[in-house]
Design an enzyme around this catalytic site. Sequence first.
Site, PDB file in Angstrom:
ATOM      1  N   CYS A  59      36.576  35.444  46.204  1.00 16.20           N
ATOM      2  CA  CYS A  59      37.454  36.541  45.521  1.00 16.20           C
ATOM      3  C   CYS A  59      38.588  37.277  46.802  1.00 16.20           C
ATOM      4  O   CYS A  59      38.069  37.492  47.575  1.00 16.20           O
ATOM      5  CB  CYS A  59      36.599  37.802  45.275  1.00 16.20           C
ATOM      6  N   CYS A  62      38.071  40.668  47.586  1.00 11.17           N
ATOM      7  CA  CYS A  62      36.749  40.875  48.629  1.00 11.17           C
ATOM      8  C   CYS A  62      36.998  40.504  50.023  1.00 11.17           C
ATOM      9  O   CYS A  62      36.454  41.216  50.886  1.00 11.17           O
ATOM     10  CB  CYS A  62      35.807  40.280  47.854  1.00 11.17           C
TER      11      CYS A  62
END
Length: 283
Positions: A59, A62
């Site tokens: 991600c 993230c």
Amino acid sequence: MAAPGRAGAALRAPLCALLCLALAAAARGRPSPVKVLSDGMWRELLQDEWMVEFYAPWCPACESLQPEWEKFAEWGEDLGVNVAKVDVTEQPGLSGRFIITALPTIYHCKDGEFRRYQGARNKAAFINFINDKEWKSIEPVSSWFGPSSFLMSSMSALFKLSMWIRHGHGYLTENLGIPVWGSYAVFGLATLFLGMVLGLLMVFLADCICPSKKHRAPQLQPQPRKQGPESAHLLKSRYEEQEGDEGDVSDEETEGKEGSKKDSSPSGVRQRPVPRAAPLQKS
């Protein structure tokens, strides 16, 4: 005089570079203040205060959050909060308990109450959220959907099962060389077999709990109580009186029927005498 100055500058540059490398190595060797949670550690969230980040290695959002999360974790001891993270690709049970549908997702946990953080994602915002107790303005998650509820425990088990099926599919196709359709056939047959076993088990349990009439134990009929001699004599006398009354009634009925037959016979009909007409006198 210029030559010694240049030589000193030339010596300081490598020293600075070595110092920077040493600091970077020390930073890498220092353990991260962020705790890593697994499926078996989720009960620790029911005690004390926590800030938990759910992330995935693939991600991009993230990855951009990680530096700010590390800086915030350094303040965790001063704020009295535990800062942790959960890799949803490795811990499907925890992601199932919290129903993670977006990444990254941050939860605040305190004394068994869970709140989803939706503020700014930087170190200052995280510190203010804890220090100023901004979490009190957020409605906690309902107990029905809490991580410790039966519903979320079931969801955790389903997430673990899905992860196990995915790993099994990868093992069959990559390690054993089974084609994709063959892997699907294996899981389909396994599903049918488990369904049959569960169905037989349910039928067995139902038969044990509610047995059919054929297999039910015969019910004992209540035996009549023994009567004493006085009660038996009393019943016998009552029975004889009833028989006598019935005999009298039957005799009266037969007599009434015979009388009605006699009255209805032609010989039994009474004839009234008809008076004769008086003779006519001649004038």
